[in-house]
Design a protein around this motif. Sequence first.
Motif: not given
Length: 652
Positions: A127-130, A132-138, A178-179, A244-252
Amino acid sequence: MTMIAIDLHRRYSTRAPAAYEGWRRALLLLVLLMAEAAYAFYIPGFAPIDYENGDSIEVFADRLSSRTEKLPFDYFKLKFCEPEEGRKSDNLNLGEILLGERDDLTAYKINMVEPKACELLCSKQLTAKDVLQFQRLIRREYYVRMNIDTLPLIMRTHDDVRTVYVSGVPIGAKASKGRTMVYNHISFEVHYHVPKFGASDLSVQKPDNPKFFRVVGFFGTPMSINHRNKRDLDCSDPEDEHKYYLSDNPDGQKIIFSYDVNFRQSDIQWATRFDQFLNADTQVRSVLWISIINACGITLALASIIATVLLRTVYLDFARYNNIDDAEDSVLETGWKLLHGDVFRPPQLFQVLCIFVGTGAQLFAVASVVLLFSLLGFFSPAHRGSLLLGMILIMAASSIISGYVSSRLYYSFDGPQKRFVTVGSALFFPGLTIGTFFGLNLLLALAGSSAAANFWTLLILMLIAFGVSFPLTIVGSHIALRTTPFNLPVRTNAVVRPVPESARGWKSRLTVLAGIIPFCTVFIELYFVMNSIWQDSVFVMFGILALVFLILVVVCVELSVVITYLTLSGEEHRWWWRSFLAPSSSGLYVFLFSIFYVFSQPALQGMHFISMMLYFGYMTIICIAFFLVTGVIGFTSSFYFVHKIYSKVRID
């Protein structure tokens, strides 16, 4: 074993004389009890585990941790794959729990000597929350700590001259533009050794056809791979556009986890499997030996001062004081002999000094025992949490020393506040430590860290403090009450001798500045110890640490005796606090160094507020402990020195 002994007893019972029947039965019973105890005795972590071909090797996740942040988290705080049989945790000791380790079973499946290539672990919808959690800890450089067979997962990196071992693998990394990319694939490499004998039955196996193996190494290499689907996995190291990059997609977004497992036979034996990670490199050893040479130089310099100046002066004083026969000469005498009627007069805040001395004696005993056990291998990093658990138990068991030392010192001078000293010794340092821990634990709980102790852990700590430590302090005080007070060589006058004006001021400044000398003795070792505590580097050179501790004791003794003699030579009887504060002021310099350390280390820059509170909270406790240990060394040596010189001089 028991049945064999019983059979022997029945076979030879008729041959023994009747007079020895009772003794023989008692001895046989003792042998049986010892045999049963030896058969059932087992220390976790000391017995190897033999794996047969295809046996499952469980992979446990200790925690998520970072060198820049001091807030560990549970492995499943992030949306990692869960095992099919559900979550399961291994048994932990108190030390591991307080360090934030959890040992959660992961979904990785490793079977002995069965390689796996590009194996699917699971697929997760983030999810979008997940995300953000990955991004914060990375971005805060968190790593996944894992282990198999109590052996930690190690990632090998290389610099210009050596191989660097890092505990755990990173969750991900910052990329260009910034990815943020996630390491969703891990290539495991398990090193195994083929033993000659089995661990349980000592059975012999043939090297060309082994039946069981032992794990001696666990390495991992992370990769980021953008798997298109779980049926078509490609685990080769991809180019940047295929990571594999994290995106800003609100749907996760969807993420697929995979792994490889390879096995490699090693000549390293099970008993020495940690040595390759724990041995310090040549550069570190050279620096530590240089620091020891520096400390020995400081010790010899102080020893030369005592040998050439202090002892010679004291012996001249003895000769001069003991040969005074003329009344006129006795009137003109000067120096420390004039203080015989006040030198053993208790100082101001004597009850506080007694509490400090008793607590310092306890901490000195704890440090000595911990270093001894570490030298014997009981507190090796191979046994996680053992050092912290051992310190807690030894601290509680040694509380009797605090009560005895503080109370006997206070009782010897007929102090009126005996109960205050007893209760103060029982509550001062334990209360300070537990109070700080509870406050920091509240911050950890608010941050959701795995290092936050739960109710039952807090209850155990309270039981240790008030059910073991407090009563033992009272017992030590009671023993001191029944012990003969110190036999003082001189009597104390009823009227206090005034302190000369020339003795005021400069000696107080000298007392504070004197702490630089013990600090310089342990400066370099302190740096490596702090790296071990706050930057997860390994420091296991307990032999060098014990040698430096011994040098520190000698330096504190010499320094305190010199300061005490200078104080008494100036005809000032207030030597008590100065003998304690001269070496113990080094605790102030340790605290100042801790401030410099946290702002000078690149890995600690930008720490979270709670991490900063943890750092300064625990460093304050460490500095106070250093203050008390060095202080009691100085005070004890000065008390013995003063007692000795006044017992050798003739007092009219």
